[in-house]
Motif scaffolding. Structure first.
Motif, short mmCIF file in Angstrom:
data_model
loop_
_atom_site.label_atom_id
_atom_site.label_comp_id
_atom_site.label_asym_id
_atom_site.label_seq_id
_atom_site.Cartn_x
_atom_site.Cartn_y
_atom_site.Cartn_z
N UNK A 1 44.49 39.98 38.43
CA UNK A 1 44.25 41.25 38.78
C UNK A 1 43.55 41.47 40.05
N UNK A 2 44.14 42.11 41.20
CA UNK A 2 43.25 42.37 42.35
C UNK A 2 42.79 43.67 42.59
N UNK A 3 43.45 44.39 42.01
CA UNK A 3 42.89 46.00 42.23
C UNK A 3 43.24 47.03 41.00
N UNK A 4 42.18 47.86 40.53
CA UNK A 4 42.80 48.82 39.16
C UNK A 4 42.15 49.92 39.79
N UNK A 5 42.70 51.12 39.59
CA UNK A 5 42.22 52.16 40.21
C UNK A 5 42.58 53.36 39.07
N UNK A 6 41.53 54.38 38.58
CA UNK A 6 42.03 55.40 37.98
C UNK A 6 42.51 56.65 38.49
N UNK B 1 43.44 38.80 33.82
CA UNK B 1 44.41 39.73 33.87
C UNK B 1 44.23 40.96 32.97
N UNK B 2 42.78 40.98 32.54
CA UNK B 2 42.67 42.37 31.76
C UNK B 2 42.05 43.59 32.59
N UNK B 3 42.07 44.69 32.18
CA UNK B 3 41.18 45.72 32.86
C UNK B 3 40.25 46.49 31.71
N UNK B 4 39.29 46.47 32.11
CA UNK B 4 38.27 47.02 31.24
C UNK B 4 37.78 48.34 31.80
N UNK B 5 37.50 49.45 30.90
CA UNK B 5 36.79 50.70 31.03
C UNK B 5 35.50 50.68 30.60
N UNK C 1 45.06 57.49 33.18
CA UNK C 1 46.35 56.83 33.94
C UNK C 1 45.57 55.58 34.91
N UNK C 2 45.86 54.39 34.70
CA UNK C 2 45.37 53.42 35.58
C UNK C 2 46.40 52.59 36.38
N UNK C 3 46.24 52.58 37.50
CA UNK C 3 47.19 51.45 38.40
C UNK C 3 46.61 50.12 38.77
N UNK D 1 32.56 56.90 34.40
CA UNK D 1 33.40 55.64 34.04
C UNK D 1 33.44 54.53 35.06
N UNK D 2 33.60 53.25 34.83
CA UNK D 2 33.77 52.24 35.93
C UNK D 2 34.97 51.51 35.16
N UNK D 3 35.92 51.26 36.17
CA UNK D 3 37.14 50.31 35.73
C UNK D 3 37.23 49.02 36.41
N UNK D 4 37.52 47.94 35.92
CA UNK D 4 37.48 46.57 36.58
C UNK D 4 38.70 45.73 36.02
N UNK D 5 38.87 45.07 37.11
CA UNK D 5 40.11 44.02 36.64
C UNK D 5 39.70 42.54 37.27
#
Length: 437
Positions: free
Chosen positions: A113-118, A89-93, A126-128, A81-85
């Motif tokens: 959104x500057x950073x998103x991590x699983x 203001x959205x996050x996509x898996x 859980x995503x921060x 999986x790849x997470x992006x922000x």
């Protein structure tokens, strides 16, 4: 034949011999693997680090669904999986293999959104996130694709980066442009302000601080983390020195890192940090170069008193720098990586390869640059975006890259090209050529 032509011919001959030796070693490795003399893991690591794969990296997928700049991309622990922000203001898996979004949700942030991590060991649920609104948020993926988000903490300015303690599903750190570093523990749902970063010689001041752009944790010793921002120093801290009852002054680093010629330079800052699996520290400067430090290159806890701060600007053009040490043995400075341009945005920097054999970075010119970690040789320049490339992230297990930046898409790169790529002409001799579109 003039001297330059002679040197070029000699270099080309040397490269051909080196490539031929590597091809021979690859044949031997296959033979040893078939006979059981080389484990599958060791074989994969050796071949995964080959220059041939790097030169065959090519665009595999273009992931398109965001409506703004994509400021962050990150793989999960398994790499499927790849997470992006994004500025939207959205996050996509993503299922990056197919290029299809598996889940898209609004983070609750009010700005980019500057950073998103699983989080690891969270079943990828859980995503921060952190953002330009100063918020640090937690997103929990529920059954049937529903997402619940909540505020964990807040900075007084933009928050560019967060760092998850390696292997922990609970603990992470954030740093912000307010100079503050915070520690989060999801078990207690608390945010602890560790310290505010102050300029050297002004640690006790409450009015001045160093805006922070980057934070990273040493994977071999998760007690150690480094921060950097709007001055020339990367500061290293040891969380074991923090007293959780607030009785200690934790704001003083255990070590500082800076190239000798930049110590005291008020015109530079740092945009990106990364630790290798060998605890090497990679530092990307704006309007300057990228440097690789080993542990023994630190300036100590009091860099003002370090005699190695020689302020010699002429060292700018050296691939590695030397300076006299106290025992009169010549010490070698950090490895330097040149060719890209880091001026317009807050860019990250990263390692690539099964054992961090390469260094990768985006550039203002919309390209991705790749160097050998050892020696600093620029070996690959890839056309990526129309605008600035800010993020280049490595897959955790294989030779795959994800990149993003000012454009609204994400690019996935795999070693699928039939032909080996070559560097643009004179790219190392005249780097200004690559800045111009």
């Amino acid at each position: 034949m003039n001297d330059n032509e002679s040197k070029s011919s000699s270099s080309s001959s040397s490269n051909r011999k080196r490539d031929r030796r590597k091809a021979e070693h690859a044949v031997v490795d296959v033979w040893q693997r078939e006979l059981g003399g080389l484990s599958t893991r060791s074989f994969a690591h050796r071949q995964g680090a080959s220059k041939d794969l790097v030169l065959r990296l090519d665009l595999y997928k273009n992931l398109e669904d965001h409506q703004g700049c994509v400021n962050t991309v990150s793989f999960n622990a398994d790499g499927d999986l790849l997470v992006s922000g994004s500025d939207d203001r959205r996050v996509i898996l993503w299922d990056w293999h197919t290029g299809i979004p598996k889940l898209s949700f609004h983070t609750g942030h009010t700005s980019n959104v500057f950073q998103a991590k699983i989080l690891p060991f969270s079943d990828d649920r859980t995503i921060l996130t952190c953002a330009a609104d100063g918020q640090v948020r937690h997103a929990q993926i529920l059954e049937r694709g529903q997402v619940q988000t909540r505020l964990l903490g807040k900075h007084h300015a933009r928050v560019h980066k967060l760092a998850i303690e390696p292997g922990s599903p609970y603990i992470f750190y954030t740093c912000g442009e307010d100079g503050m570093v915070q520690h989060f523990d999801l078990r207690t749902k608390t945010a602890t302000k560790l310290f505010t970063c102050h300029p050297i010689g002004d640690e006790s001041s409450y009015t001045s601080f160093v805006s922070l752009n980057a934070i990273t944790i040493d994977p071999r010793n998760p007690n150690l983390f480094a921060v950097a921002g709007e001055d020339e120093f990367t500061r290293l801290y040891d969380i074991r020195k923090y007293k959780w009852d607030g009785s200690s002054d934790f704001g003083k680093p255990t070590d500082y890192f800076a190239p000798p010629h930049l110590a005291g330079d008020m015109d530079v800052g740092i945009t990106g940090l990364a630790f290798s699996d060998q605890s090497e520290l990679l530092v990307s400067y704006n309007d300057e170069f990228i440097y690789l430090f080993t542990k023994d290159m630190g300036l100590g806890p009091n860099p003002d008193n370090n005699n190695n701060n020689n302020n010699n600007k002429n060292n700018n053009n050296n691939d590695s720098m030397t300076f006299p040490s106290d025992d009169k043995v010549v010490g070698v400075g950090p490895q330097v990586y040149k060719g890209h341009r880091n001026c317009e945005t807050v860019k990250g920097v990263n390692f690539f390869g099964p054992k961090c054999e390469y260094v990768v970075s985006g550039s203002d010119c919309g390209r991705i640059f790749m160097w050998r970690k050892e020696g600093g040789e620029l070996i690959r320049v890839m056309e990526a975006d129309e605008h600035v490339v800010n993020c280049v992230e490595s897959h955790p297990h294989t030779m795959v890259l994800a990149s993003s930046g000012i454009d609204k898409d994400i690019k996935i790169w795999t070693p699928k090209a039939v032909e080996r790529a070559t560097l643009p002409t004179n790219i190392e001799q005249n780097p200004v050529l690559i800045y111009i579109r």
